[in-house]
Design a protein around this motif. Structure first.
Motif, short mmCIF file in Angstrom:
data_model
loop_
_atom_site.label_atom_id
_atom_site.label_comp_id
_atom_site.label_asym_id
_atom_site.label_seq_id
_atom_site.Cartn_x
_atom_site.Cartn_y
_atom_site.Cartn_z
N LEU A 434 0.87 -1.18 0.00
CA LEU A 434 0.00 0.00 0.00
C LEU A 434 0.90 1.22 0.00
CD1 LEU A 434 -2.86 1.16 0.17
CD2 LEU A 434 -2.68 1.08 2.66
N SER A 435 0.71 2.12 -0.98
CA SER A 435 1.56 3.30 -1.06
C SER A 435 0.70 4.50 -1.47
CB SER A 435 2.68 3.07 -2.08
OG SER A 435 2.10 2.74 -3.32
N PHE A 436 1.32 5.67 -1.46
CA PHE A 436 0.54 6.84 -1.87
C PHE A 436 1.47 7.87 -2.52
CE2 PHE A 436 2.05 7.67 2.35
CZ PHE A 436 2.45 9.00 2.32
N ARG A 445 -3.32 10.18 -3.93
CA ARG A 445 -3.63 8.94 -4.66
C ARG A 445 -3.05 7.78 -3.87
NH1 ARG A 445 -1.68 8.34 -10.65
NH2 ARG A 445 0.33 8.80 -9.70
N PHE A 446 -3.91 6.84 -3.48
CA PHE A 446 -3.45 5.65 -2.76
C PHE A 446 -3.49 4.47 -3.71
CE2 PHE A 446 -4.15 8.40 0.73
CZ PHE A 446 -3.28 7.97 1.72
N ARG A 447 -2.43 3.66 -3.66
CA ARG A 447 -2.34 2.52 -4.59
C ARG A 447 -2.17 1.23 -3.79
NH1 ARG A 447 -0.56 1.64 -10.06
NH2 ARG A 447 0.60 -0.31 -10.28
N LEU A 448 -3.09 0.32 -4.04
CA LEU A 448 -3.01 -0.99 -3.40
C LEU A 448 -2.60 -2.00 -4.46
CD1 LEU A 448 -3.74 -3.02 -1.06
CD2 LEU A 448 -6.07 -3.01 -1.94
N GLU A 449 -1.56 -2.77 -4.16
CA GLU A 449 -1.12 -3.82 -5.10
C GLU A 449 -1.28 -5.16 -4.41
OE1 GLU A 449 2.29 -1.51 -7.71
OE2 GLU A 449 2.89 -2.71 -5.99
N LEU A 450 -1.86 -6.11 -5.15
CA LEU A 450 -2.08 -7.43 -4.56
C LEU A 450 -1.61 -8.51 -5.52
CD1 LEU A 450 -5.75 -6.80 -3.41
CD2 LEU A 450 -3.76 -6.96 -1.92
N PRO A 451 -1.00 -9.57 -5.00
CA PRO A 451 -0.64 -10.67 -5.90
C PRO A 451 -1.92 -11.31 -6.44
CG PRO A 451 -0.25 -11.28 -3.61
CD PRO A 451 -0.66 -9.86 -3.61
N MET A 452 -1.91 -11.67 -7.73
CA MET A 452 -3.11 -12.29 -8.32
C MET A 452 -3.34 -13.67 -7.70
SD MET A 452 -3.94 -10.07 -10.86
CE MET A 452 -4.88 -10.95 -12.06
N GLU A 453 -2.21 -14.37 -7.45
CA GLU A 453 -2.29 -15.66 -6.79
C GLU A 453 -1.76 -15.46 -5.38
OE1 GLU A 453 -3.32 -18.73 -7.71
OE2 GLU A 453 -4.11 -17.80 -9.55
N HIS A 454 -2.57 -15.85 -4.41
CA HIS A 454 -2.14 -15.61 -3.04
C HIS A 454 -0.97 -16.52 -2.68
CE1 HIS A 454 -2.77 -13.97 0.91
NE2 HIS A 454 -2.57 -15.17 1.41
N ARG A 455 0.07 -15.88 -2.15
CA ARG A 455 1.23 -16.69 -1.71
C ARG A 455 1.16 -16.85 -0.20
NH1 ARG A 455 4.37 -12.36 -3.70
NH2 ARG A 455 3.49 -12.10 -5.76
N THR A 456 1.37 -18.07 0.28
CA THR A 456 1.37 -18.24 1.75
C THR A 456 2.79 -18.52 2.23
OG1 THR A 456 0.76 -20.52 1.37
CG2 THR A 456 -0.98 -19.01 2.04
#
Ligand SMILES: Nc1ncnc2c1ncn2[C@@H]1O[C@H](COP(=O)(O)OP(=O)(O)OP(=O)(O)O)[C@@H](O)[C@H]1O
Ligand SMILES: [Mg+2]
Length: 456
Positions: A434-436, A445-456
């Motif tokens: 999470l950055s801005f 502007r806040f930017r959320l980046e998420l892996p498409m495949e969840h890594r555990t």
């Protein structure tokens, strides 16, 4: 010529009067006298030199003795010098002070007499141990002038004479009273430290509890406001429906009924009831899942991931935030039709709610408020941006934005936990970022980046 110390008589330099008849004999005698005198002078000079050297050696010896004495006196540990039979030859002032006796009283006495009776047998064995070269290191007690034990940690080492023959032994003893006191002090300091640590732990626990409660309250706030809004609308609908039904049951004629139906917006009301109930159920589910996930606040741990489409989650977050607010800024969407993810849907929803809520809050004094929400995917990452045309983030606040309890909102209206919680969820729970920065709309502007495949 050497000097003449007062202790030595001056040699006779002049020969005694001589009255011999013959001149030749007299000359021979004179010669003999001169030799005697010269010889005496030489012997006398040697004597003087020896005496000066002796005096110098005596002075050196006295210096050395004074030095040794000063060293022995300055030792705070007990020191006892014994001959090879265990008789006391020399002690230091620390020993005399400990036993309260004068040196003359103990010199020449058997060593064991200085100690408590229970140690006599052990100490009598010291000469034997020293001869057999075994290390002596033990705890014993002297007897002080009142006959009370004076505990010492002693060790005993051999002493050798100038021919390197074993001539006795030296005992050094460290008063255990001091060590025991130091130990007691250490123990007390340790206890105090433990108590302080306990207090710290307790206050840290209270602080965590405070954060837990505040965090839960923060997350519950949104669905509850949403539920409130829906319930108010449903209560209004119920009142209108009752009014309409009462009119029908009262035998109202058809024209009037139609007019009332339009006036009370019965058709809209009926069509809106379904989504309202549905939304309220969603809100209630969210409340229940937050409560179930209470553990997440106290013991952060990753929740199970599930497959879901990000787009409806974004839409739901927009609906919730708008419904709970009295203002309705222009919402600009730049979204793909679908964006499938494997992650925790509840967490992503919560982050989006917090970001949208902050954007709404930032637009409080903006004339034409606007929020843009966009999403996409890039190199295996899904990204979502929430931006607004508010005042943006002041440079002096940039480094503190994600700190817990950092807020610029008036007391009572912001807890300062939204971004702190969101950052924790994004990075630790969802494996993202999470950055801005500054938005081209003018605000943040806040930017959320998420892996498409969840890594555990
Ligand atoms: N979109 C934004 N524009 C300008 N400032 C923002 C924006 N988002 C966050 N901030 C700043 O970051 C601060 C912290 O935000 P955060 O969500 O953590 O707490 P809060 O919004 O103040 O309180 P709460 O979330 O409990 O309502 C805000 O007080 C605000 O100063
Ligand atoms: Mg906030």
């Amino acid at each position: 010529m050497s000097k003449h110390p007062a202790s030595l008589p001056r040699p006779p330099h002049a020969p005694p009067h001589y009255r011999g008849p013959e001149r030749r004999n007299r000359r021979a005698d004179d010669q003999a006298w001169i030799e005697v005198i010269t010889q005496m002078d030489r012997i006398y000079a040697d004597l003087v030199r020896y005496q000066v050297e002796l005096e110098q050696k005596n002075a050196d010896l006295e210096d050395a003795q004074r030095f040794i004495q000063s060293v022995i006196s300055s030792i705070s540990d007990v020191l006892i010098v014994c001959d090879i039979n265990g008789q006391v030859q020399k002690v230091n002032p620390a020993l005399l002070e400990a036993i309260g006796q004068a040196e003359a009283e103990i010199l020449g006495r058997p060593l064991q007499q200085l100690f408590a009776p229970e140690y006599h047998a052990l100490i009598e064995g010291f000469p034997e141990h020293i001869r057999s070269d075994t290390v002596i290191d033990c705890e014993v007690s002297l007897l002080d002038h009142k006959g009370q034990p004076f505990p010492l940690a002693v060790n005993c080492s051999p002493r050798y004479d100038h021919d390197n023959r074993l001539s006795g032994f030296v005992i050094t003893g460290r008063p255990l009273g001091e060590l025991q006191k130091a130990y007691r002090d250490l123990q007390a300091a340790h206890e105090t430290l433990k108590a302080t640590q306990q207090q710290l732990l307790q206050s840290e626990k209270m602080a965590s509890l405070g954060r837990l409660v505040a965090g839960v309250a923060h997350e519950l706030n949104n669905p509850i406001s949403f539920l409130y809004g829906n319930m108010h609308a449903l209560a209004d609908y119920e009142r209108k429906l009752k009014q309409y039904l009462d009119a029908i049951h009262g035998g109202i004629d058809e024209a009037k009924r139609e007019a009332l139906r339009k006036e009370l917006r019965i058709d809209f009301l009926l069509s809106d009831m379904g989504p309202l109930v549905e939304g309220s159920l969603e809100g209630a589910e969210r409340v229940s899942s937050i409560v179930q996930n209470l553990r997440r606040f106290s013991m952060p741990q990753q929740q199970a991931a599930e497959s879901f489409d990000l787009i409806p989650v974004i839409e739901r977050a927009i609906t919730w935030v708008l419904k709970a607010s009295s203002r309705s800024p222009r919402i600009e969407r730049q979204l793909p039709e679908h964006l499938p993810l494997v992650n925790n849907e509840g967490h992503v929803h919560q982050i989006l709610i917090n970001l949208l809520q902050n954007a709404m809050d930032a637009l409080q004094d903006t004339a034409e408020p606007a929020i843009r929400i966009s999403a996409g995917e890039h190199q295996g990452l899904a990204w979502i941006e929430v931006e607004d045309n508010g005042p943006g983030i002041a440079p002096e606040h940039v480094s503190r934005i994600f700190d817990p309890f950092f807020t610029t909102k008036p007391v009572g209206s912001g807890t300062g936990l939204g971004l702190y919680i969101s950052y924790g969820l994004a990075t630790e729970q969802c494996g993202g970022q999470l950055s801005f920065d500054r938005s081209e709309l003018g605000g943040a502007r806040f930017r959320l980046e998420l892996p498409m495949e969840h890594r555990t």
